[in-house]
Design an enzyme around this catalytic site. Structure first.
Site, mmCIF file in Angstrom:
data_model
loop_
_atom_site.group_PDB
_atom_site.id
_atom_site.type_symbol
_atom_site.label_atom_id
_atom_site.label_comp_id
_atom_site.label_asym_id
_atom_site.label_seq_id
_atom_site.Cartn_x
_atom_site.Cartn_y
_atom_site.Cartn_z
ATOM 1 C CB SER A 118 -1.029 -0.041 1.382
ATOM 2 O OG SER A 118 -2.015 0.880 0.998
ATOM 3 C CG ASP A 145 -6.681 -2.699 -3.962
ATOM 4 O OD1 ASP A 145 -7.243 -2.063 -3.172
ATOM 5 O OD2 ASP A 145 -5.173 -2.470 -3.864
ATOM 6 C CG HIS A 195 -5.152 -2.659 -0.253
ATOM 7 N ND1 HIS A 195 -4.619 -2.101 -1.438
ATOM 8 C CD2 HIS A 195 -4.340 -2.231 0.755
ATOM 9 C CE1 HIS A 195 -4.088 -0.975 -1.057
ATOM 10 N NE2 HIS A 195 -3.815 -1.294 0.209
#
Length: 499
Positions: free
Chosen positions: A195, A434, A459
């Site tokens: 991320s 995602d 994710h």
């Protein structure tokens, strides 16, 4: 903005004063959905999501005397703070063998949660004979400048050292320190992040190629800056995920916003909504409820991982009509299915977490990701308003966001043209379910800057601990990433022997 994503809340009492002074502003903040490899605490409560606690005993904790400001030479720049990192040498082949070092770059949270959930390094340690290092991001967890969190987050002057460039410079200093301490000069380093941490990993490889041989950047939306990616991509994918799970669920959610507003407009409307959704405190505005539902749907889609599949859970609750066949009864059913049976839902009396406060600063300074709601979603249209966003941030910090800085400092525009000859040894991995994959690198840029994607992935799924229940496509994704990293390391060893 009336549907701004609400702040996640856990603790951090000293900062309540700041936010109580800005309540009116906070209600309309267009906050950027949290970037984290782990996901909401509601799903971490499941035992199958927390697999790393048993391996903590293999890690030893250290603190590095870190420089406050890597880029200036004013006297205060030389101040230091203790930055936490952890090392697991159980599987390492040793410095004499120039065995690899895998370094996980912490992001916008204490490193503890990553140790418990991000298992790619541990799962592959035997295969790589690697030393494992987890480094905490400055201003989070126990890596706090200025002596205390209250002092560090006090105002823009102390927060000014809180940015990604300083963070990756921190990582560079710690990696060099570790290699020197262990006399591991020739051990290749692979940096890994998920991320926001995935962005840091890719940027670290670009900025510090002499320190990191390669980078695995999981679910890193490096193209969601400066209008490179259409602003509606995130919520369009959230909506696509729900529509793919159930058309009736999608339509129910789409119609619910108007119904909530209509009920709220009645003389006793907020009281009706409070009872309908079993709120923990009486609603003072319909936006409280809408913000909560908005956040739930986004989190469910972003972390729609097996075996729980939150999107399916929510839609099962909505379509199941367990709380009545009326529109809002079905929506409440989705809320219960997501959170489980509780005494109350929505507006729980909680305090601000350090992650919420820290991420707010980061998105008000450099991490400006223009995310809006378009006509092709199950949410009411609400375009990203940069002018309002700037006003909100200035009201909080008296600082104007630097909208173009990420692309100025790291690049992003014409990424294929630029990186095909300039960059090497970066894996951009994404799951196409995602919502943040809309801002990810989804196609190979060169033979060594590659995209590894899965149609059903969510994710950061690839860097979490492997489980026996993992689907074949996820197992294959990890195998592909391991194969690529092995090729980088083998080529490095060949070059090392020649030079």
């Amino acid at each position: 903005m009336h549907r701004a994503m609400v702040f996640q809340s856990l603790f951090l009492l000293p900062l309540l004063l700041l936010f109580s002074l800005t309540t009116a502003t906070a209600k309309r903040l267009h906050t950027i959905p949290r970037l984290s490899p782990i996901g909401p605490r509601v799903w971490l409560d499941h035992p199958d999501q927390i697999l790393g606690e048993s391996v903590r005993e293999d890690f030893e904790t250290f603190f590095y005397n870190q420089t406050l400001d890597h880029f200036n030479y004013r006297p205060e720049s030389y101040d230091t703070f203790l930055q936490r990192y952890l090392i697991n040498s159980k599987y390492w082949g040793g410095a004499n063998a120039s065995a690899p070092i895998l370094v996980y770059l912490g992001a916008e949270a204490p490193i503890d949660g990553d140790l418990d959930a991000v298992g790619f390094l541990v799962d592959t340690a035997v295969e790589f004979n690697s030393l494992l290092v987890y480094v905490e991001h400055r201003y989070y967890g126990k890596s706090i400048p200025f002596g205390s969190r209250e002092e560090a987050l006090k105002n823009a002057s102390t927060l000014g050292y809180f940015n990604s460039a300083q963070a990756i410079a921190d990582y560079a200093a710690i990696i060099i320190h570790i290699k020197k301490t262990l006399q591991a000069k020739d051990s290749p380093v692979i940096v890994i992040g998920g991320s926001y941490g995935g962005m840091l990993a890719s940027w670290f490889r670009l900025k510090y190629p002499h320190i990191a041989l390669g980078a695995l950047a999981s679910s890193a939306p490096v193209l969601y800056f400066d209008d490179i990616t259409p602003q509606y991509g995130y919520y369009a994918l959230v909506s696509k995920d729900f529509r793919g799970a159930s058309e009736t669920c999608y339509q129910t959610i789409r119609e619910s916003w108007e119904e909530i507003d209509e009920v709220a407009s009645k003389p006793d409307g907020l009281s009706i909504l409070s009872k309908k959704f079993k709120t923990c405190n009486p609603l003072t505005d319909a936006s409280e409820l809408k913000n909560h539902l908005d956040s739930m749907y986004a989190n469910a889609a972003q972390y729609n991982k097996p075996p729980t599949y939150p999107v399916n859970k929510v839609c099962g609750g909505i379509d199941g009509c367990g709380f009545g066949d009326d529109l809002l009864g079905r929506v409440f059913g989705g809320l219960v299915a997501y959170k489980g049976n509780r005494s109350c839902y929505v507006n729980e009396p909680t305090n601000q977490s350090e992650t919420s406060v820290g991420w707010r600063w980061q998105t008000c300074s450099e991490m400006v990701m223009p995310i809006g709601y378009g006509n092709d979603s199950m949410f009411p249209p609400d375009p990203f308003d940069l002018k309002a966003y700037i006003e909100d941030c200035k009201s909080l910090y008296d600082v104007t966001p630097r909208f173009h800085w990420v692309t100025t400092y790291y690049g992003g525009h014409s990424i294929r043209l630029i990186l095909q000859r300039f960059a090497s040894n970066i894996i951009f991995s994404n799951g196409l379910r995602d919502p943040y994959s809309s801002g990810g690198v989804l196609e190979n840029i060169s033979d060594t800057v590659v995209a590894v994607k899965t149609v059903n992935g969510s994710h950061c799924l690839d860097i979490l601990f492997a489980k026996e229940t993992d689907p074949e496509w996820l197992v294959a994704q990890r195998k592909t990433e391991i194969k690529i990293i092995k090729e980088w390391i083998n080529k490095y060893y060949a070059d090392l022997s020649r030079f």
